[in-house]
Design a protein around this motif. Structure first.
Motif, short mmCIF file in Angstrom:
data_model
loop_
_atom_site.label_atom_id
_atom_site.label_comp_id
_atom_site.label_asym_id
_atom_site.label_seq_id
_atom_site.Cartn_x
_atom_site.Cartn_y
_atom_site.Cartn_z
N ASP A 66 0.85 -1.09 0.07
CA ASP A 66 -0.14 -0.09 -0.12
C ASP A 66 0.84 1.38 -0.14
OD1 ASP A 66 -2.37 -1.39 0.01
OD2 ASP A 66 -2.44 -1.38 2.26
N LEU A 67 1.90 1.28 0.84
CA LEU A 67 2.97 2.18 0.80
C LEU A 67 3.45 2.57 -0.18
CD1 LEU A 67 4.13 1.89 4.60
CD2 LEU A 67 2.71 3.57 3.98
N VAL A 68 4.16 1.54 -1.05
CA VAL A 68 4.73 1.64 -2.22
C VAL A 68 3.86 2.28 -3.38
CG1 VAL A 68 5.78 0.01 -3.95
CG2 VAL A 68 6.42 0.15 -1.89
N GLU A 69 2.74 1.79 -3.48
CA GLU A 69 1.58 2.15 -4.25
C GLU A 69 1.47 3.77 -4.13
OE1 GLU A 69 -2.81 1.10 -5.62
OE2 GLU A 69 -1.48 -0.64 -5.39
N GLY A 70 0.99 3.98 -2.96
CA GLY A 70 0.34 5.21 -2.37
C GLY A 70 1.54 6.16 -2.43
N LEU A 71 2.69 5.98 -2.47
CA LEU A 71 3.79 6.81 -2.38
C LEU A 71 4.44 7.00 -3.69
CD1 LEU A 71 3.49 6.83 0.77
CD2 LEU A 71 6.07 6.70 1.05
N GLY A 72 4.07 6.11 -4.53
CA GLY A 72 4.64 6.09 -5.94
C GLY A 72 6.18 5.90 -5.93
N ILE A 73 6.87 4.93 -5.07
CA ILE A 73 8.01 4.76 -4.91
C ILE A 73 8.12 3.23 -5.13
CG2 ILE A 73 8.82 6.90 -3.89
CD1 ILE A 73 8.97 5.31 -1.11
N THR A 74 9.63 2.74 -5.21
CA THR A 74 9.81 1.38 -5.10
C THR A 74 10.14 0.95 -3.61
OG1 THR A 74 12.09 1.69 -5.34
CG2 THR A 74 11.04 1.50 -7.25
N ARG A 75 9.85 -0.24 -3.52
CA ARG A 75 10.15 -0.91 -2.02
C ARG A 75 11.54 -0.51 -1.70
NH1 ARG A 75 7.55 -5.27 0.47
NH2 ARG A 75 6.27 -5.61 -0.98
N GLY A 76 12.52 -0.62 -2.44
CA GLY A 76 13.90 -0.34 -2.01
C GLY A 76 14.02 0.99 -1.64
N SER A 77 13.41 2.08 -2.43
CA SER A 77 13.45 3.49 -2.12
C SER A 77 12.74 3.74 -0.88
CB SER A 77 12.72 4.26 -3.26
OG SER A 77 13.36 4.36 -4.34
N LEU A 78 11.53 2.96 -0.62
CA LEU A 78 10.84 3.18 0.79
C LEU A 78 11.98 2.81 1.84
CD1 LEU A 78 7.82 3.63 2.04
CD2 LEU A 78 8.13 0.99 2.12
N TYR A 79 12.44 1.86 1.85
CA TYR A 79 13.26 1.37 3.00
C TYR A 79 14.59 2.14 3.08
CZ TYR A 79 10.31 -2.80 3.58
OH TYR A 79 9.39 -3.53 4.01
N LYS A 80 15.16 2.61 1.83
CA LYS A 80 16.13 3.32 1.94
C LYS A 80 15.94 4.84 2.42
CE LYS A 80 20.03 5.21 -0.83
NZ LYS A 80 20.42 5.78 -2.18
N ALA A 81 15.06 5.44 2.16
CA ALA A 81 14.36 6.44 2.46
C ALA A 81 13.84 6.63 4.17
CB ALA A 81 13.59 7.31 1.82
N PHE A 82 13.27 5.56 4.47
CA PHE A 82 12.41 5.57 5.62
C PHE A 82 12.98 4.60 6.64
CE2 PHE A 82 9.61 7.53 2.59
CZ PHE A 82 9.84 8.59 3.08
N GLY A 83 13.67 3.63 6.19
CA GLY A 83 14.39 2.50 7.07
C GLY A 83 13.14 1.54 7.28
N SER A 84 12.00 1.58 7.70
CA SER A 84 11.14 0.71 7.73
C SER A 84 9.74 1.33 7.82
CB SER A 84 11.37 0.06 9.39
OG SER A 84 10.92 0.81 10.36
N LYS A 85 8.57 0.48 7.45
CA LYS A 85 7.20 0.80 7.80
C LYS A 85 7.01 1.59 9.34
CE LYS A 85 2.78 -1.24 8.38
NZ LYS A 85 1.87 -2.32 8.32
N GLU A 86 7.71 1.07 10.28
CA GLU A 86 7.30 1.63 11.85
C GLU A 86 8.05 2.99 11.59
OE1 GLU A 86 6.54 1.18 15.59
OE2 GLU A 86 6.52 -0.64 14.24
#
Length: 191
Positions: free
Chosen positions: A32-52
């Motif tokens: 949901d986050l990857v889709e909603g933010l329009g970024i890749t899973r790798g970018s999500l973890y690189k930018a924010f560390g984790s869902k938490e």
């Protein structure tokens, strides 16, 4: 060397905040986050560390925005009672317009009460609101807007608690008459 970031962090946190607000932490998947933010899973973890960690940033953003608005309104109010009434009725209108998300602060307090960081953020924000209300009520007492025997800190604690309960009732889809009556009763506590 990695590729440079191609998305706006602040905009991503805002979009994540909306997802968590509407769906809750548990129901919001990484997908949901990857889709909603329009970024890749790798970018999500690189930018924010984790869902938490992204949730913590989103909750902080919500708290800063919503608490700051109320604090600013109380600080600039010429008369405190009408300002408090107006702020409470504004929350009623927001919940009547869209009861699904409710208040992210209330949602966080109930869904994530076992998570120390979330509890600390919720507690800190409620403390800021309480302090702003107490300060405004102290000024109101000094100007004669509320009775001299009223204790501003106690009233602020009551109103902070009432505000959160009002948000719960809004999310529970209480009707306008119920919510507006509750606000009037709360405001009469200042008499």
């Amino acid at each position: 060397m990695g590729r440079p970031r191609t998305f706006d962090i602040d905009a991503a946190v805002d979009r994540a905040m909306t997802l968590f607000w509407r769906q809750g932490f548990e129901a919001t998947s990484t997908e949901d986050l990857v889709e909603g933010l329009g970024i890749t899973r790798g970018s999500l973890y690189k930018a924010f560390g984790s869902k938490e960690q992204l949730y913590a940033m989103a909750l902080r953003r919500y708290c800063q925005h919503h608490a700051a608005g109320l604090i600013e309104m109380l600080d600039r109010a010429e008369q405190v009672r009408p300002a408090i009434r107006a702020a409470l009725l504004e929350l009623v209108e927001a919940d009547l317009a869209d009861p699904v998300p409710g208040c992210l602060l209330v949602n966080a307090a109930t869904e994530r009460s076992a998570h120390a960081d979330t509890v600390q953020q919720v507690s800190s924000t409620m403390g800021q609101v309480e302090s702003a209300l107490a300060g405004a009520l102290e000024r109101a007492r000094a100007r004669g807007e509320i009775a001299a025997d009223k204790e501003p800190r106690e009233l602020a604690q009551f109103l902070t608690t009432f505000l959160q309960g009002l948000r719960v009732m809004g999310k529970a889809r209480a009707n306008r008459a119920f919510l507006e009556n509750a606000v009037e009763v709360a405001v009469r506590a200042l008499d």
